[in-house]
Each structure stands twice: as structure tokens, then as C-alpha cells.
Design a protein around this motif. Structure first.
Motif, PDB file in Angstrom:
ATOM      1  N   THR A 370      31.434  35.992  37.717  1.00  0.00           N
ATOM      2  CA  THR A 370      32.103  36.560  38.889  1.00  0.00           C
ATOM      3  C   THR A 370      33.369  37.304  38.489  1.00  0.00           C
ATOM      4  O   THR A 370      33.670  38.378  39.029  1.00  0.00           O
ATOM      5  CB  THR A 370      32.441  35.454  39.903  1.00  0.00           C
ATOM      6  N   MET A 371      34.135  36.761  37.535  1.00  0.00           N
ATOM      7  CA  MET A 371      35.345  37.433  37.074  1.00  0.00           C
ATOM      8  C   MET A 371      35.022  38.763  36.398  1.00  0.00           C
ATOM      9  O   MET A 371      35.750  39.743  36.538  1.00  0.00           O
ATOM     10  CB  MET A 371      36.112  36.528  36.105  1.00  0.00           C
ATOM     11  N   VAL A 372      33.922  38.810  35.658  1.00  0.00           N
ATOM     12  CA  VAL A 372      33.496  40.069  35.036  1.00  0.00           C
ATOM     13  C   VAL A 372      33.122  41.091  36.114  1.00  0.00           C
ATOM     14  O   VAL A 372      33.494  42.271  36.035  1.00  0.00           O
ATOM     15  CB  VAL A 372      32.309  39.820  34.088  1.00  0.00           C
ATOM     16  N   ALA A 373      32.399  40.634  37.131  1.00  0.00           N
ATOM     17  CA  ALA A 373      31.998  41.534  38.209  1.00  0.00           C
ATOM     18  C   ALA A 373      33.204  42.088  38.955  1.00  0.00           C
ATOM     19  O   ALA A 373      33.212  43.259  39.363  1.00  0.00           O
ATOM     20  CB  ALA A 373      31.062  40.805  39.174  1.00  0.00           C
ATOM     21  N   CYS A 374      34.242  41.263  39.114  1.00  0.00           N
ATOM     22  CA  CYS A 374      35.439  41.700  39.843  1.00  0.00           C
ATOM     23  C   CYS A 374      36.230  42.759  39.077  1.00  0.00           C
ATOM     24  O   CYS A 374      37.056  43.463  39.677  1.00  0.00           O
ATOM     25  CB  CYS A 374      36.334  40.502  40.144  1.00  0.00           C
ATOM     26  N   GLN A 375      35.996  42.886  37.772  1.00  0.00           N
ATOM     27  CA  GLN A 375      36.703  43.895  36.987  1.00  0.00           C
ATOM     28  C   GLN A 375      36.090  45.281  37.139  1.00  0.00           C
ATOM     29  O   GLN A 375      36.677  46.272  36.703  1.00  0.00           O
ATOM     30  CB  GLN A 375      36.686  43.492  35.507  1.00  0.00           C
ATOM     31  N   ASN A 376      34.926  45.360  37.751  1.00  0.00           N
ATOM     32  CA  ASN A 376      34.276  46.646  37.979  1.00  0.00           C
ATOM     33  C   ASN A 376      34.885  47.299  39.216  1.00  0.00           C
ATOM     34  O   ASN A 376      34.720  46.803  40.331  1.00  0.00           O
ATOM     35  CB  ASN A 376      32.766  46.450  38.164  1.00  0.00           C
ATOM     36  N   THR A 377      35.591  48.394  39.024  1.00  0.00           N
ATOM     37  CA  THR A 377      36.282  49.052  40.135  1.00  0.00           C
ATOM     38  C   THR A 377      35.407  50.064  40.865  1.00  0.00           C
ATOM     39  O   THR A 377      35.883  50.775  41.749  1.00  0.00           O
ATOM     40  CB  THR A 377      37.546  49.766  39.614  1.00  0.00           C
ATOM     41  N   HIS A 378      34.126  50.093  40.502  1.00  0.00           N
ATOM     42  CA  HIS A 378      33.218  51.067  41.130  1.00  0.00           C
ATOM     43  C   HIS A 378      32.124  50.418  41.976  1.00  0.00           C
ATOM     44  O   HIS A 378      31.500  51.087  42.793  1.00  0.00           O
ATOM     45  CB  HIS A 378      32.552  51.942  40.055  1.00  0.00           C
ATOM     46  N   VAL A 379      31.880  49.117  41.768  1.00  0.00           N
ATOM     47  CA  VAL A 379      30.807  48.425  42.477  1.00  0.00           C
ATOM     48  C   VAL A 379      31.395  47.231  43.224  1.00  0.00           C
ATOM     49  O   VAL A 379      32.185  46.452  42.648  1.00  0.00           O
ATOM     50  CB  VAL A 379      29.707  47.947  41.506  1.00  0.00           C
ATOM     51  N   ALA A 380      31.026  47.034  44.467  1.00  0.00           N
ATOM     52  CA  ALA A 380      31.526  45.929  45.272  1.00  0.00           C
ATOM     53  C   ALA A 380      30.895  44.613  44.833  1.00  0.00           C
ATOM     54  O   ALA A 380      29.714  44.550  44.501  1.00  0.00           O
ATOM     55  CB  ALA A 380      31.234  46.174  46.756  1.00  0.00           C
ATOM     56  N   VAL A 381      31.709  43.543  44.817  1.00  0.00           N
ATOM     57  CA  VAL A 381      31.213  42.204  44.513  1.00  0.00           C
ATOM     58  C   VAL A 381      30.550  41.632  45.760  1.00  0.00           C
ATOM     59  O   VAL A 381      31.128  41.662  46.849  1.00  0.00           O
ATOM     60  CB  VAL A 381      32.364  41.281  44.052  1.00  0.00           C
ATOM     61  N   ARG A 382      29.343  41.105  45.597  1.00  0.00           N
ATOM     62  CA  ARG A 382      28.594  40.551  46.733  1.00  0.00           C
ATOM     63  C   ARG A 382      28.243  39.100  46.447  1.00  0.00           C
ATOM     64  O   ARG A 382      27.792  38.767  45.355  1.00  0.00           O
ATOM     65  CB  ARG A 382      27.299  41.352  46.960  1.00  0.00           C
ATOM     66  N   SER A 383      28.414  38.263  47.442  1.00  0.00           N
ATOM     67  CA  SER A 383      27.990  36.871  47.320  1.00  0.00           C
ATOM     68  C   SER A 383      26.501  36.780  47.629  1.00  0.00           C
ATOM     69  O   SER A 383      25.931  37.717  48.204  1.00  0.00           O
ATOM     70  CB  SER A 383      28.766  35.987  48.292  1.00  0.00           C
ATOM     71  N   PRO A 384      25.833  35.680  47.265  1.00  0.00           N
ATOM     72  CA  PRO A 384      24.411  35.545  47.595  1.00  0.00           C
ATOM     73  C   PRO A 384      24.116  35.591  49.087  1.00  0.00           C
ATOM     74  O   PRO A 384      22.970  35.834  49.472  1.00  0.00           O
ATOM     75  CB  PRO A 384      24.065  34.163  47.007  1.00  0.00           C
ATOM     76  N   HIS A 385      25.111  35.377  49.937  1.00  0.00           N
ATOM     77  CA  HIS A 385      24.890  35.382  51.383  1.00  0.00           C
ATOM     78  C   HIS A 385      25.082  36.758  52.010  1.00  0.00           C
ATOM     79  O   HIS A 385      24.813  36.924  53.195  1.00  0.00           O
ATOM     80  CB  HIS A 385      25.855  34.384  52.043  1.00  0.00           C
ATOM     81  N   GLN A 386      25.572  37.716  51.226  1.00  0.00           N
ATOM     82  CA  GLN A 386      25.758  39.060  51.753  1.00  0.00           C
ATOM     83  C   GLN A 386      24.501  39.895  51.525  1.00  0.00           C
ATOM     84  O   GLN A 386      23.888  39.826  50.460  1.00  0.00           O
ATOM     85  CB  GLN A 386      26.947  39.749  51.080  1.00  0.00           C
ATOM     86  N   ARG A 387      24.145  40.684  52.524  1.00  0.00           N
ATOM     87  CA  ARG A 387      22.971  41.544  52.401  1.00  0.00           C
ATOM     88  C   ARG A 387      23.414  42.993  52.212  1.00  0.00           C
ATOM     89  O   ARG A 387      24.455  43.385  52.654  1.00  0.00           O
ATOM     90  CB  ARG A 387      22.113  41.430  53.672  1.00  0.00           C
TER      91      ARG A 387
END
Length: 387
Positions: A370-387
Motif C-alpha cells: 500500500t505504501m508503494v502504491a501511495c507513492q504513485n502520483t499518477h494512479v489513484a489508490v483503491r481499496s478492495p471495497h472501491q469499484r
């Protein structure tokens, strides 16, 4: 008098090796377990091979949770008193604990100088029966056999660093404090104190997510940034997960000594404000720092599980671990595992301490992703509950 007190403590410690009611001083207390569990303890003493704890058994390792209470308690209010009353009560409690800690150190020094050895008493003056169907067993002495090899943890980190340019891609702004923190941990917490080390780590590990929520909330309030609103929920789920790691360590006595609580609480508060400043300078660097710490946690828990596998499989899981990982509502547990969106849900089985620490290790790996994903400033972080 002090020598007599130490002999009494030594006698009381033998409760861990026999199915008898345990009495104690300090923060130690007894718990009740089924007779079948007591019989397994006797078999282990006689030299039989370690056996796994049956599915469904809960355990209370005999450490109190202090006076602050747990959210799982049904009695008492959930709203605290005012800050003055809380601060004064806590100061008085910790002052008493400090004096007890100093007294215990003096007793230990006098005992060592006199040549006295804390051997188990040959006379079982504590034997008795609580109830016909239940006997008291104390696993605290078994926990003292657990170890963590800091050199082996470091070797795991070196192996990971060889795979690509992992550390080269990190800024020195975060690498320097990270390396200093690891160096201090290896020297403050010895090989024989892994649970205390984990308690300190989990106390500090909650702070990044609290900081990120605070900063995102601040940016929203100022009208600067609102695209990260949904990520606050992910960070809260991460903090909730780390909080339960902390509760597990407390149930195993990680905060039993005054010195560990003093170090953990003050480090956490300092860490929170440092992270706030780091976020203001660069949110990406803040996430990078958490990635480093969470990866270190994966290596540390991984080494601990492998190093103590046989013993961990003979010890039951704490009740709080079973409640968290096997609750009927695992929404919060799923929420922080952003890498598992569309890949199915984790549903851990928690029967032993081995299961418990293995899942904590896996949780930390999910935090890394999750921390790696949050470093991407071009793609939104999505939880498993988000569609």
C-alpha cells in the motif's frame, strides 16, 4: 527480606511448568485453561515432541492491560475524563511503576552480589484446585524462551537490497534516520526480548497512518486537496490493524516494564510530528519512509517466526488475535489490503502463536504494498471495497 521475596517469585514461576493455580505479585496473574491443555503441558515436560494447540482454544497469558481499558470490554464508558485528570492519574501510575522498576534492579544487583540463584522451589506450596473442570496454567515462562537474531534480520535485508536497486532509489533524507533507528533497536532490545521489541515497533508503527490522516484532513480543510479523501479510510484501516498488533503484544507482556513504555510513548509522539513535517515537504518521501519501516517489520517478523517455529506452534493464540482475525465483520481487515482488489480476501486461521505472528508478518507485507502504491502520483489508490 528481599532475598525471601525473590525466592517466593522463583517458586511462583514454576506454575508455568505444572497444572496448578498460579499466584503472583507485580502485573502477572493467572488464567484458566481446559484440563486437556494441562495434560499436554505435562506431556511436553516428559520429553514428548511439541504438539499443536487444538483449533478454537483461547488464551490469556496473564498480563494485565493497565488501567486504560480495552474497547472489547463491555463495562465502563467509551468517553474519557478531562485531560488534567487523565494526565495526573497516568503520572501517578507510571511513577509507581518507575519506583518498582528501580527496586527490582536493586534487588537483582544484591542477589547477584550475594550469589543467590533463583532456582525453582522443590516444595509445591502453591498446588491446589480452582475448579474440578479447570486448571491454571501460566505460559509466561515459555514466552521468555522466544528469541530474535538481529544479525539474521540484517542478513535478510541485505538479501533484499541485492535484488535490484531497492535502497539506491531511496532518498538519503529518509535512509539516514531509518538506518539509525535500526541500529538503535538492535542495541536497546537484546536477542532475549523480542516481544518488547515488537511492542515498541507497533507503538511507533501506528503514527504514520495517524499523520497521513491528519495531513489529508488539513489539506481538505484548507481547500488544497480532496482527491485523497478515500485514502483516509485506507490509512485508518492500516492504523486499526497496527493497533491490534499492539494489543497482541500487550497481551504477551510487551509493555510490562516501565522503561519500555517510557521509550515507546515518547518515541511515538516525536515520530508523529517529524512525519507531519516530512509530509509537508514531500508526501512521497513520507510514504517512502513508511515503506522502509514496514519492509523492516516484514524481515523482523519473518525471522522471528522461522527462528521460533517449534515453540510458537505449542503456544495458543491470544484471545484478542482470534477476535480480530476471525471476527464476523472483517471489513476493516480487508480495507487496507489494496493489492488484493479483485484477487480474493484473506481469511486467516488463528489457533497458535505461530499463526498469529505469521499473519502479522503478512499484514506488514500488505502495508508495504500500500505504501508503494501511495507513492504513485499518477494512479489513484483503491481499496478492495472501491469499484
Amino acid at each position: 527480606m528481599r532475598a525471601a521475596s525473590l525466592r517466593a517469585r522463583a517458586s511462583a514461576s514454576t506454575c508455568a511448568a505444572r497444572p496448578a493455580p498460579c499466584t503472583s505479585t507485580s502485573r502477572r496473574r493467572s488464567f484458566r485453561a481446559p484440563r486437556a491443555q494441562a495434560e499436554r503441558s505435562d506431556e511436553k515436560q516428559e520429553g514428548s515432541s511439541p504438539t499443536s494447540v487444538p483449533e478454537g482454544e483461547n488464551c490469556d497469558y496473564g498480563f494485565t492491560a493497565g488501567t486504560t481499558g480495552l474497547y472489547t470490554d463491555r463495562d465502563g464508558p467509551s468517553t474519557p475524563r478531562n485531560v488534567v485528570k487523565l494526565a495526573v492519574a497516568n503520572f501517578q501510575k507510571e511513577l509507581r511503576a518507575l519506583r518498582e522498576w528501580q527496586d527490582s534492579r536493586e534487588e537483582l544487583e544484591q542477589t547477584q552480589d550475594s550469589g543467590f540463584s533463583e532456582e525453582p522451589s522443590a516444595v509445591d506450596d502453591l498446588a491446589g484446585s480452582l475448579e474440578d473442570e479447570e486448571l491454571c496454567i501460566n505460559f509466561q515462562d515459555e514466552l521468555k524462551k522466544l528469541t530474535i537474531d538481529a544479525d539474521a534480520v540484517y542478513a535478510r535485508e541485505l538479501d533484499r537490497h541485492k535484488d535490484g536497486d531497492y535502497m539506491k532509489k531511496k532518498s538519503w533524507v529518509i535512509k539516514v534516520p531509518y538506518l539509525v533507528l535500526c541500529w538503535l533497536l538492535d542495541r536497546v532490545y537484546s536477542k532475549e526480548r523480542p516481544i518488547q521489541r515488537f511492542w515498541f515497533l507497533e507503538t511507533v508503527a501506528r503514527m504514520p497512518y495517524f499523520s497521513y490522516i491528519s495531513m489529508l484532513h488539513l489539506y481538505e480543510t484548507l481547500g488544497w486537496w480532496r482527491r485523497g479523501a478515500a485514502v483516509k479510510k485506507v490509512h485508518f484501516a492500516e492504523e486499526w490493524n497496527e493497533f491490534h498488533h499492539l494489543l497482541i503484544m500487550e497481551s504477551l507482556g510487551g509493555d510490562d516494564q516501565w522503561i519500555d513504555r517510557f521509550a515507546g510513548y515518547h518515541s511515538a509522539v516525536l515520530y508523529y510530528w517529524v512525519l507531519n513535517l516530512l509530509w509537508l515537504a514531500s508526501p512521497v518521501l513520507a510514504y517512502q519512509f513508511s515503506e522502509l519501516l514496514e519492509t523492516h517489520a516484514v524481515d523482523t517478523y519473518g525471522q522471528f517466526v522461522d527462528e521460533n517455529e517449534d515453540l510458537l506452534k505449542t503456544l495458543p493464540a491470544p484471545a484478542i488475535a482470534r477476535q480480530y482475525y476471525q471476527n464476523e465483520d472483517l471489513y476493516m481487515f480487508d480495507e487496507f489490503q489494496t493489492s488484493r482488489a479483485g484477487k480474493g480476501r484473506r481469511r486467516p486461521e488463528i489457533n497458535t502463536l505461530y499463526d498469529t505472528f505469521s499473519n502479522i508478518r503478512d499484514d506488514e507485507l500488505e502495508h508495504v504494498k500500500t505504501m508503494v502504491a501511495c507513492q504513485n502520483t499518477h494512479v489513484a489508490v483503491r481499496s478492495p471495497h472501491q469499484r
